[in-house]
Design a protein around this motif. Structure first.
Motif, short mmCIF file in Angstrom:
data_model
loop_
_atom_site.label_atom_id
_atom_site.label_comp_id
_atom_site.label_asym_id
_atom_site.label_seq_id
_atom_site.Cartn_x
_atom_site.Cartn_y
_atom_site.Cartn_z
N GLN A 55 1.78 -9.92 -10.01
CA GLN A 55 2.56 -9.48 -8.82
C GLN A 55 3.01 -8.03 -9.27
O GLN A 55 3.03 -7.34 -8.21
CB GLN A 55 3.52 -10.55 -8.40
CG GLN A 55 4.12 -10.12 -7.12
CD GLN A 55 5.32 -11.25 -6.71
OE1 GLN A 55 5.75 -11.96 -7.73
NE2 GLN A 55 5.52 -11.32 -5.44
N GLU A 56 3.65 -8.10 -10.09
CA GLU A 56 4.52 -6.41 -10.57
C GLU A 56 3.06 -5.53 -10.53
O GLU A 56 3.39 -4.50 -9.96
CB GLU A 56 4.95 -6.76 -12.03
CG GLU A 56 5.71 -5.29 -12.31
CD GLU A 56 6.70 -4.97 -11.59
OE1 GLU A 56 7.46 -3.93 -11.58
OE2 GLU A 56 7.43 -5.80 -10.84
N SER A 57 2.30 -5.66 -11.35
CA SER A 57 1.17 -4.95 -11.49
C SER A 57 0.39 -4.40 -9.92
O SER A 57 0.16 -3.38 -9.80
CB SER A 57 -0.12 -5.10 -12.28
OG SER A 57 0.64 -5.28 -13.83
N SER A 58 0.39 -5.52 -9.16
CA SER A 58 -0.06 -5.09 -7.85
C SER A 58 0.66 -4.62 -7.00
O SER A 58 0.36 -3.36 -6.60
CB SER A 58 -0.29 -6.76 -7.07
OG SER A 58 -1.05 -6.48 -5.88
N ARG A 59 1.73 -4.68 -6.97
CA ARG A 59 2.93 -3.71 -6.48
C ARG A 59 2.87 -2.38 -6.99
O ARG A 59 2.84 -1.51 -6.17
CB ARG A 59 4.27 -4.19 -6.47
CG ARG A 59 5.42 -3.66 -5.78
CD ARG A 59 6.74 -4.15 -5.98
NE ARG A 59 7.22 -3.97 -7.45
CZ ARG A 59 7.50 -3.13 -8.32
NH1 ARG A 59 7.62 -1.78 -7.50
NH2 ARG A 59 7.94 -2.84 -9.29
N ILE A 60 2.82 -2.25 -8.34
CA ILE A 60 2.67 -0.65 -8.72
C ILE A 60 1.48 0.04 -8.37
O ILE A 60 1.51 0.96 -7.91
CB ILE A 60 2.70 -0.90 -10.31
CG1 ILE A 60 4.32 -1.37 -10.61
CG2 ILE A 60 2.79 0.65 -10.86
CD1 ILE A 60 4.58 -1.69 -12.23
N ALA A 61 0.48 -0.59 -8.16
CA ALA A 61 -0.91 -0.20 -7.87
C ALA A 61 -1.01 0.22 -6.62
O ALA A 61 -1.47 1.38 -6.20
CB ALA A 61 -1.99 -1.26 -8.08
N LYS A 62 -0.26 -0.74 -5.84
CA LYS A 62 -0.21 -0.32 -4.28
C LYS A 62 0.54 0.81 -3.88
O LYS A 62 0.47 1.72 -3.29
CB LYS A 62 0.38 -1.42 -3.57
CG LYS A 62 0.47 -1.27 -2.06
CD LYS A 62 1.22 -2.59 -1.22
CE LYS A 62 1.31 -2.30 0.16
NZ LYS A 62 1.92 -3.41 0.71
N ASN A 63 1.67 0.80 -4.80
CA ASN A 63 2.67 2.19 -4.24
C ASN A 63 1.92 3.36 -5.09
O ASN A 63 2.13 4.45 -4.37
CB ASN A 63 4.04 1.87 -5.30
CG ASN A 63 4.96 0.69 -4.70
OD1 ASN A 63 4.81 0.45 -3.58
ND2 ASN A 63 5.67 0.22 -5.34
N LEU A 64 1.46 3.29 -6.17
CA LEU A 64 0.48 4.39 -6.77
C LEU A 64 -0.37 5.05 -5.70
O LEU A 64 -0.96 6.17 -5.48
CB LEU A 64 -0.10 4.15 -7.95
CG LEU A 64 0.76 4.00 -9.32
CD1 LEU A 64 0.26 3.66 -10.77
CD2 LEU A 64 1.46 5.58 -9.45
N ASN A 65 -1.24 3.89 -5.09
CA ASN A 65 -2.19 4.32 -4.12
C ASN A 65 -1.79 4.99 -2.89
O ASN A 65 -2.22 5.98 -2.18
CB ASN A 65 -2.96 3.17 -3.56
CG ASN A 65 -4.24 2.69 -4.71
OD1 ASN A 65 -4.80 3.54 -5.18
ND2 ASN A 65 -4.41 1.53 -5.11
N ILE A 66 -0.51 4.52 -2.43
CA ILE A 66 -0.03 5.04 -1.52
C ILE A 66 0.52 6.59 -1.81
O ILE A 66 0.49 7.60 -1.05
CB ILE A 66 1.19 4.37 -0.90
CG1 ILE A 66 0.78 2.80 -0.27
CG2 ILE A 66 2.20 5.15 -0.04
CD1 ILE A 66 1.67 2.17 0.08
N ALA A 67 1.11 6.68 -2.80
CA ALA A 67 1.57 8.21 -3.36
C ALA A 67 0.39 8.93 -3.53
O ALA A 67 0.39 10.13 -2.87
CB ALA A 67 2.30 8.06 -4.63
N SER A 68 -0.79 8.56 -4.03
CA SER A 68 -1.88 9.11 -4.23
C SER A 68 -2.37 9.99 -2.73
O SER A 68 -2.91 10.95 -2.59
CB SER A 68 -2.94 8.80 -5.04
OG SER A 68 -4.22 9.44 -5.17
N LEU A 69 -2.55 8.86 -1.83
CA LEU A 69 -3.00 9.38 -0.59
C LEU A 69 -2.06 10.13 0.05
O LEU A 69 -2.56 11.19 0.76
CB LEU A 69 -2.99 8.00 0.29
CG LEU A 69 -3.76 8.12 1.57
CD1 LEU A 69 -5.37 8.67 1.55
CD2 LEU A 69 -3.74 6.72 2.23
N VAL A 70 -0.85 10.18 -0.04
CA VAL A 70 0.15 10.96 0.60
C VAL A 70 0.08 12.52 -0.16
O VAL A 70 -0.18 13.33 0.74
CB VAL A 70 1.64 10.52 0.55
CG1 VAL A 70 2.55 11.65 0.77
CG2 VAL A 70 1.87 9.31 1.20
#
Length: 90
Positions: A55-70
């Motif tokens: 769950q923690e790694s999934s949350r971090i991966a999602k946040n990194l993907n959002i930041a990368s897209l932005v």
């Protein structure tokens, strides 16, 4: 377990691996690589049944993907603005 019934007691967290790969090639590669690493950690944690780490790694991966897209979109907008400004000065 009865035949035809699936075990739904264990929930697998999303890995966001495809999104991570897309962001690596199309948006912001440093954050995309970090997202791929976290996505692999989610996959490993899901395989081992470690729900907390998954769950923690999934949350971090999602946040990194959002930041990368932005960051990728901001970079694209900046390139378009620079090209338009250079073409208008000619």
């Amino acid at each position: 377990m009865e035949l035809g019934k699936m075990d739904t007691s264990r929930r697998n967290e999303p890995t966001y691996l495809v999104w991570s790969i897309f962001n690596t090639f199309c948006c912001c590669w440093p954050l995309g690589i970090a997202a791929i690493i976290c996505s692999c950690r989610v996959n490993n944690a899901n395989s081992l049944g470690d729900a907390g780490k998954a769950q923690e790694s999934s949350r971090i991966a999602k946040n990194l993907n959002i930041a990368s897209l932005v960051f990728g979109l901001i970079g694209l907008i900046m390139v378009i603005v620079v090209v338009v400004i250079q073409n208008s000065n000619m």
